[in-house]
Design a protein around this motif. Structure first.
Motif, PDB file in Angstrom:
ATOM      1  N   PHE A 148      -3.813  -3.506   5.582  1.00 12.86           N
ATOM      2  CA  PHE A 148      -3.534  -4.317   4.402  1.00 12.86           C
ATOM      3  C   PHE A 148      -4.653  -5.328   4.171  1.00 12.86           C
ATOM      4  CE2 PHE A 148       0.460  -2.949   6.212  1.00 12.86           C
ATOM      5  CZ  PHE A 148       1.225  -2.604   5.113  1.00 12.86           C
ATOM      6  N   THR A 149      -4.635  -5.917   2.981  1.00 15.41           N
ATOM      7  CA  THR A 149      -5.492  -7.044   2.698  1.00 15.41           C
ATOM      8  C   THR A 149      -4.678  -8.305   2.945  1.00 15.41           C
ATOM      9  OG1 THR A 149      -6.666  -5.777   1.017  1.00 15.41           O
ATOM     10  CG2 THR A 149      -6.878  -8.186   0.927  1.00 15.41           C
ATOM     11  N   VAL A 150      -5.098  -9.077   3.936  1.00 16.14           N
ATOM     12  CA  VAL A 150      -4.386 -10.289   4.309  1.00 16.14           C
ATOM     13  C   VAL A 150      -5.188 -11.483   3.813  1.00 16.14           C
ATOM     14  CG1 VAL A 150      -3.416 -11.645   6.210  1.00 16.14           C
ATOM     15  CG2 VAL A 150      -3.495  -9.148   6.367  1.00 16.14           C
ATOM     16  N   PRO A 151      -4.586 -12.320   2.972  1.00 10.07           N
ATOM     17  CA  PRO A 151      -5.324 -13.474   2.449  1.00 10.07           C
ATOM     18  C   PRO A 151      -5.725 -14.447   3.562  1.00 10.07           C
ATOM     19  CG  PRO A 151      -3.038 -13.504   1.679  1.00 10.07           C
ATOM     20  CD  PRO A 151      -3.225 -12.278   2.509  1.00 10.07           C
ATOM     21  N   ILE A 163       0.845  -1.191   0.000  1.00 11.66           N
ATOM     22  CA  ILE A 163       0.000   0.000   0.000  1.00 11.66           C
ATOM     23  C   ILE A 163       0.881   1.241   0.000  1.00 11.66           C
ATOM     24  CG2 ILE A 163      -1.924  -1.127   1.208  1.00 11.66           C
ATOM     25  CD1 ILE A 163      -0.956   0.291   3.791  1.00 11.66           C
ATOM     26  N   VAL A 164       0.261   2.378  -0.245  1.00 13.39           N
ATOM     27  CA  VAL A 164       0.948   3.651  -0.067  1.00 13.39           C
ATOM     28  C   VAL A 164       1.245   3.780   1.423  1.00 13.39           C
ATOM     29  CG1 VAL A 164       0.679   6.153  -0.181  1.00 13.39           C
ATOM     30  CG2 VAL A 164      -0.165   4.720  -2.051  1.00 13.39           C
ATOM     31  N   ILE A 212       0.338   3.804  10.318  1.00 12.11           N
ATOM     32  CA  ILE A 212       0.629   2.365  10.395  1.00 12.11           C
ATOM     33  C   ILE A 212       1.584   2.100  11.563  1.00 12.11           C
ATOM     34  CG2 ILE A 212       1.823   0.438   9.257  1.00 12.11           C
ATOM     35  CD1 ILE A 212       0.885   1.573   6.595  1.00 12.11           C
ATOM     36  N   LEU A 213       2.544   3.002  11.750  1.00  8.69           N
ATOM     37  CA  LEU A 213       3.612   2.786  12.723  1.00  8.69           C
ATOM     38  C   LEU A 213       3.115   2.708  14.159  1.00  8.69           C
ATOM     39  CD1 LEU A 213       6.322   5.152  11.240  1.00  8.69           C
ATOM     40  CD2 LEU A 213       5.989   2.708  10.838  1.00  8.69           C
ATOM     41  N   GLY A 214       2.089   3.459  14.507  1.00  7.64           N
ATOM     42  CA  GLY A 214       1.603   3.448  15.878  1.00  7.64           C
ATOM     43  C   GLY A 214       0.369   2.588  16.085  1.00  7.64           C
ATOM     44  N   ALA A 215      -0.034   1.885  15.058  1.00  8.96           N
ATOM     45  CA  ALA A 215      -1.270   1.096  15.144  1.00  8.96           C
ATOM     46  C   ALA A 215      -1.097  -0.115  16.050  1.00  8.96           C
ATOM     47  CB  ALA A 215      -1.683   0.642  13.751  1.00  8.96           C
ATOM     48  N   ASP A 216      -2.173  -0.460  16.753  1.00  9.42           N
ATOM     49  CA  ASP A 216      -2.161  -1.672  17.578  1.00  9.42           C
ATOM     50  C   ASP A 216      -2.036  -2.925  16.720  1.00  9.42           C
ATOM     51  OD1 ASP A 216      -2.379  -0.272  19.962  1.00  9.42           O
ATOM     52  OD2 ASP A 216      -4.569  -0.352  19.952  1.00  9.42           O
TER      53      ASP A 216
END
Length: 94
Positions: free
Chosen positions: A90-93, A74-75, A80-84
């Motif tokens: 992202f899209t995780v298969p 993704i862009v 993203i860096l501080g996310a839990d």
């Protein structure tokens, strides 16, 4: 992690899977002129159960790896860096 360790981890993931990363970036329309592994300078990695997730990013793009396989790109967004749970960006298969 110290800087050499971070650099080694990034290069190990990116070098092992560069063709897959390249294809993923191309599919997502994120491939830019002059894209080099050296532009990826940060890694965030964690384990959930038996699975290791890693986000490797440059100033422009973030790539999610599940174990050693790149699964989405993704862009890059600073939140993203501080996310839990960074994988939610992202899209995780399956």
């Amino acid at each position: 992690m110290s800087a050499p360790t971070v650099e080694a981890a990034i290069h190990e993931l990116m070098d092992l899977a560069w063709n897959l990363v390249f294809d993923l970036l191309e599919e997502r329309g994120l491939l830019r002129d002059g894209l080099f592994v050296e532009r990826y300078t940060e890694i965030h990695s964690w384990v959930e159960g038996l699975i290791r997730y890693s986000v490797v990013h440059s100033c422009d793009v973030a790539v999610l790896f599940v174990d050693t396989r790149p699964v989405d790109a993704i862009v890059f967004r600073h939140d993203i860096l501080g996310a839990d749970d960074p994988k939610t960006f992202f899209t995780v298969p399956g």
